[in-house]
Write a protein that holds these residues in place. Structure first.
Motif, short mmCIF file in Angstrom:
data_model
loop_
_atom_site.label_atom_id
_atom_site.label_comp_id
_atom_site.label_asym_id
_atom_site.label_seq_id
_atom_site.Cartn_x
_atom_site.Cartn_y
_atom_site.Cartn_z
N UNK A 644 0.84 -1.19 0.00
CA UNK A 644 0.00 0.00 0.00
C UNK A 644 0.87 1.25 0.00
N UNK A 645 0.30 2.36 -0.50
CA UNK A 645 1.02 3.62 -0.61
C UNK A 645 0.27 4.73 0.13
N UNK A 646 1.03 5.74 0.55
CA UNK A 646 0.40 6.88 1.22
C UNK A 646 -0.03 7.97 0.24
N UNK A 647 0.13 7.72 -1.05
CA UNK A 647 -0.28 8.67 -2.07
C UNK A 647 -1.14 7.97 -3.12
N UNK A 648 -2.11 8.66 -3.70
CA UNK A 648 -3.01 8.03 -4.69
C UNK A 648 -2.39 8.01 -6.09
N UNK A 649 -1.27 7.33 -6.22
CA UNK A 649 -0.61 7.24 -7.52
C UNK A 649 -1.51 6.53 -8.54
N UNK A 650 -1.38 6.91 -9.79
CA UNK A 650 -1.99 6.14 -10.87
C UNK A 650 -1.08 4.95 -11.19
N UNK A 651 -1.69 3.89 -11.70
CA UNK A 651 -0.92 2.69 -11.99
C UNK A 651 0.25 2.93 -12.92
N UNK A 652 0.04 3.74 -13.97
CA UNK A 652 1.12 3.98 -14.91
C UNK A 652 2.26 4.77 -14.28
N UNK A 653 1.94 5.60 -13.28
CA UNK A 653 2.99 6.34 -12.60
C UNK A 653 3.76 5.45 -11.63
N UNK A 654 3.07 4.53 -10.98
CA UNK A 654 3.77 3.55 -10.15
C UNK A 654 4.74 2.74 -11.02
N UNK A 655 4.28 2.34 -12.19
CA UNK A 655 5.15 1.60 -13.11
C UNK A 655 6.34 2.44 -13.54
#
Length: 749
Positions: A644-655
């Motif tokens: 889990x992350x503390x920021x609402x990243x978009x999937x493509x940005x996590x990638x």
């Protein structure tokens, strides 16, 4: 920055050529060396939360492309003295400077995005979620529903009844093998913990990993009292006497009694390490240039006056390995496999109450409740070699009693660097220490406890919020289901469901298309390695219909990607010794790494690691299991546990930040594990210096942290409740003062 060039030097043809080549090279370096990041510096307002690129990034690009003003060109002076105003920076230094400027621009871009996402909807959504807002409407499978039994009473702190949670779905199979329930510290069979249905409203989904891929019920919530109450947890305002006098419990005795009740199910003798005498011994090989021959390879002889047997205190003494009589492997083939869990600890550690509760829970849920399928040990590193623990029993007992709480002393195994150095005389003593060679003690353990088929190397500062047995079995079950085709490629990147789709279909296809022909199919062809793993059944992976490896237990299970260290920038990438011959240099060895050594390893893998170390081949701890598994053709799996992350990243940005390699892998020249880039993990629930684990766990335990948690806060909002997750690091769990804020900073990045 480009150095100022003298006019006279520029007028010469050779000078013009060198100057043009330098500018072109730095330009290429800046825009090609990290091709996956080209769009980071150019990115503007594609997403609402991302602003213009940092000014420094633009300046770097402009400087790299700008022509030099002719008016600034001066006469050449000394080119060797950096203090000379006309000093010309060497070409290599210019490239290094350009790389550093580019990396700083990338770091600033990540900081900018992370900071701006802190103001976006969904920021910090992992915090402050309680049982008062449980969403119980999500449909669940019948198999998950069968594991839950509604509790009789409503707890005083909740408006929902919890459920008794029984994930032991293999109990019917155990009964066929002679399963006998085991007693816990209260003299009766171990009870099951309780959980709440659903997760709090607006609790985010894991951005990395997946409950669905693991086959785990993620729609459950765990709070402290129903989770740890039976293991000694009491709220600060609870003055009732504890139900158990824990100092009088002997967990080793409880485990031993349990195993004896269930001994018909297991091979309690195990098998010796067959590789010591069979793989290299009496073969025309050498471990590496300048080393001794492998011809008479054998275990280091025991010193008759030096008892460094790790088994002391665990049953009657056994004869030396070479003199032991073992059962015929065919006669024990149908016996159930057993797993040792080694809790990595050390002399001088202060065991707080939460440490003790976590250990009690682990033993109860994976060992006693399963009839001995698992056995838990404390693997205690004695840091001071001045203690003669191997020569004097009184000293051994003194160190044991000073270092381990009474209830855990009969599950403790002491070891020190002296013992592992003695076991591997061909290793450099300076490299055979816990800091570089964490696995030597585990290898020594498995040579002396051969009855275990697998070992979990367990970090003491890790916590599972859910049920231990369920979590571990889901990881191993996932690994067992994985086909070998494309496995190394799938395992070298984070699985991001929102970007990759279904793990076994879309993700598998995407990875194969990205990898192309660059795939691992069997061990590499190296003349100084004799692989012990099975050979591929067909010549090419595309000829296998995802059948090879399915149903095969994994030799290595990690909870983070198995990354190619080449060009990754990881600080320990070059910590390898040996592994060469006249045509292969040590640094040419293909190798893989996983950060955080929390993992499950098979006896087979540990046995061949033992042999490679006996030969004098050695590699840093984070690379050891992964690299040896690859070299020997063994099955290695990254099990995508939920992160889990503390920021609402978009999937493509996590990638983009966590799988930045050219083919979408987590390695490459901008790998998140590289020096100066690990700050990307700061907002995750799994990394060695991540911030959310401590804060989440403190709140779950009822302690104030960062303006959430604590008695007054819970009176208004309810108790923190978390889904099943494995978090790290969690240290020094104890009541906090008002205004307390936990903080964990990466040392760089």
């Amino acid at each position: 920055m480009l150095a100022v060039q003298p006019r006279r030097w520029l007028t010469r043809p050779k000078g013009l050529f060198v100057f043009a080549f330098t500018v072109a090279t730095i330009y290429w370096l800046m825009w090609q060396d990290t091709s996956q990041y080209r769009h980071i510096i150019q990115k503007s307002t594609e997403a609402a939360v991302v602003a213009e690129p940092p000014r420094e990034a633009v300046q770097v690009a402009q400087v790299a492309q700008a022509p030099l003003p002719v008016a600034e060109v001066k006469e050449v002076g000394s080119i060797d003295d950096p203090n000379d105003p006309n000093y010309i920076m060497p070409f290599e230094d210019k490239m290094k400077e350009a790389q550093e400027e580019q990396q700083e621009a990338i770091r600033q871009q990540f900081r900018l995005e992370h900071e701006q996402l802190g103001f976006a909807f969904g920021a910090d959504a992992i915090y402050g979620k309680t049982i008062n807002t449980l969403d119980t409407n999500k449909p669940r499978s019948s198999s998950f529903e069968e594991q839950l039994t509604l509790a009789d009473e409503l707890p005083y702190f909740a408006s929902h009844k919890p459920y008794v949670y029984n994930p032991y779905t293999k109990e019917k199979e155990w009964n066929k093998q002679g399963y006998v329930p085991c007693d816990g510290p209260e003299g009766k069979p171990v009870a099951d913990i309780m959980a709440f249905k659903g997760v709090p409203k607006d609790f985010p989904k894991p951005l990395i990993g997946s409950y669905e891929a693991l086959g785990m019920d993620g729609d459950l919530c765990f709070e402290r009292e129903t989770r740890l109450g039976m293991y000694g947890f009491q709220n600060a305002n609870d003055s009732s006497p504890p139900s158990v006098d824990w100092d009088k419990v002997n967990w080793g005795e409880l485990q031993d009694n349990c195993i004896q009740k269930n001994k018909a199910r297991f091979d309690l003798d195990g098998q010796p390490n067959a590789y010591v005498k069979s793989v290299y011994s009496h073969q025309k090989t050498t471990p590496f240039i300048g080393a001794e021959s492998d011809y008479e390879l054998s275990d280091a002889p025991k010193n008759p006056h030096h008892n460094d047997d790790l088994r002391r205190g665990f049953g009657p003494p056994r004869p030396p390995v070479a003199e032991r009589v073992y059962n015929n492997p065919k006669a024990t083939a149908k016996k159930e496999s057993r797993t040792a869990i080694l809790l990595r600890t050390y002399t001088g550690k202060d065991y707080n109450e939460n440490d003790k509760q976590a250990i009690r829970a682990l033993i109860s849920e994976v060992s006693l409740r399963t009839g001995g399928l698992y056995q838990v040990f404390l693997l205690v590193h004695v840091r001071d070699n001045a203690y003669a623990i191997w020569d004097d029993e009184g000293t051994y007992q003194y160190v044991l009693h000073q270092s381990v709480p009474p209830e855990f002393r009969d599950i403790a195994v002491l070891w020190n660097d002296e013992a592992t150095r003695a076991m591997y005389p061909r290793l450099d003593p300076d490299k055979a220490t816990v800091h570089v060679a964490q696995w030597l003690s585990v290898q020594k353990f498995i040579q002396e406890f051969p009855e275990f088929d697998y070992v979990w190397n367990w970090e003491m500062d890790a916590r599972i919020t859910g049920q231990h047995y369920d979590f571990l079995e889901k990881l191993s079950g996932f690994a067992k289901r994985q086909p070998r085709r494309g496995l190394w490629e799938r395992s070298e990147r984070y699985y991001i469901p929102s970007a990759h789709g279904d793990y076994d279909t879309e993700f598998r296809k995407q990875v194969e298309e990205a990898a192309g022909a660059d795939t691992i199919w069997g061990p590499p062809d190296l003349p100084f390695i004799h692989p012990v793993g099975p050979k591929p059944p067909v010549a090419k992976p595309e000829d296998d219909d995802y059948k090879w490896g399915v149903g095969e237990e994994a030799d290595l299970i990690t909870v983070a990607p198995i990354i190619n260290v080449k060009n990754s920038g990881w600080v320990g990438a070059n910590d390898v010794w040996g592994f060469n011959d006249s045509s292969h240099a040590t640094q040419q060895l293909p190798r893989r790494v996983t950060i955080v050594t929390h993992s499950r390893i098979s006896k087979r893998l540990l046995d061949i690691m033992h042999v490679e170390n006996l030969r004098g081949n050695h590699i840093a701890s984070e690379m050891a299991c992964q690299t040896i598994a690859m070299l020997h053709g063994l099955k290695a799996v990254y099990a995508p546990m939920p992160m889990f992350f503390d920021r609402p990243w978009k999937g493509e940005d996590v990638a983009r930040w966590f799988n930045p390699g050219e083919k979408g892998e987590s390695g490459g020249d901008n790998s998140p594990i590289g020096w100066g880039r690990e700050a990307r993990y700061g907002g995750t629930t799994w990394y060695y210096r991540a911030s959310p684990p401590q804060r989440l766990y403190n709140n779950m335990m009822g302690y104030e942290d960062t303006k959430m948690g604590g008695e007054e806060w819970e009176d208004m909002h309810g108790r923190t409740c978390l889904p099943p997750m494995l978090m790290h690091p969690i240290k020094d769990v104890a009541p906090t003062e008002s205004g307390y804020e936990s903080e964990s900073r990466l040392p760089f990045g």
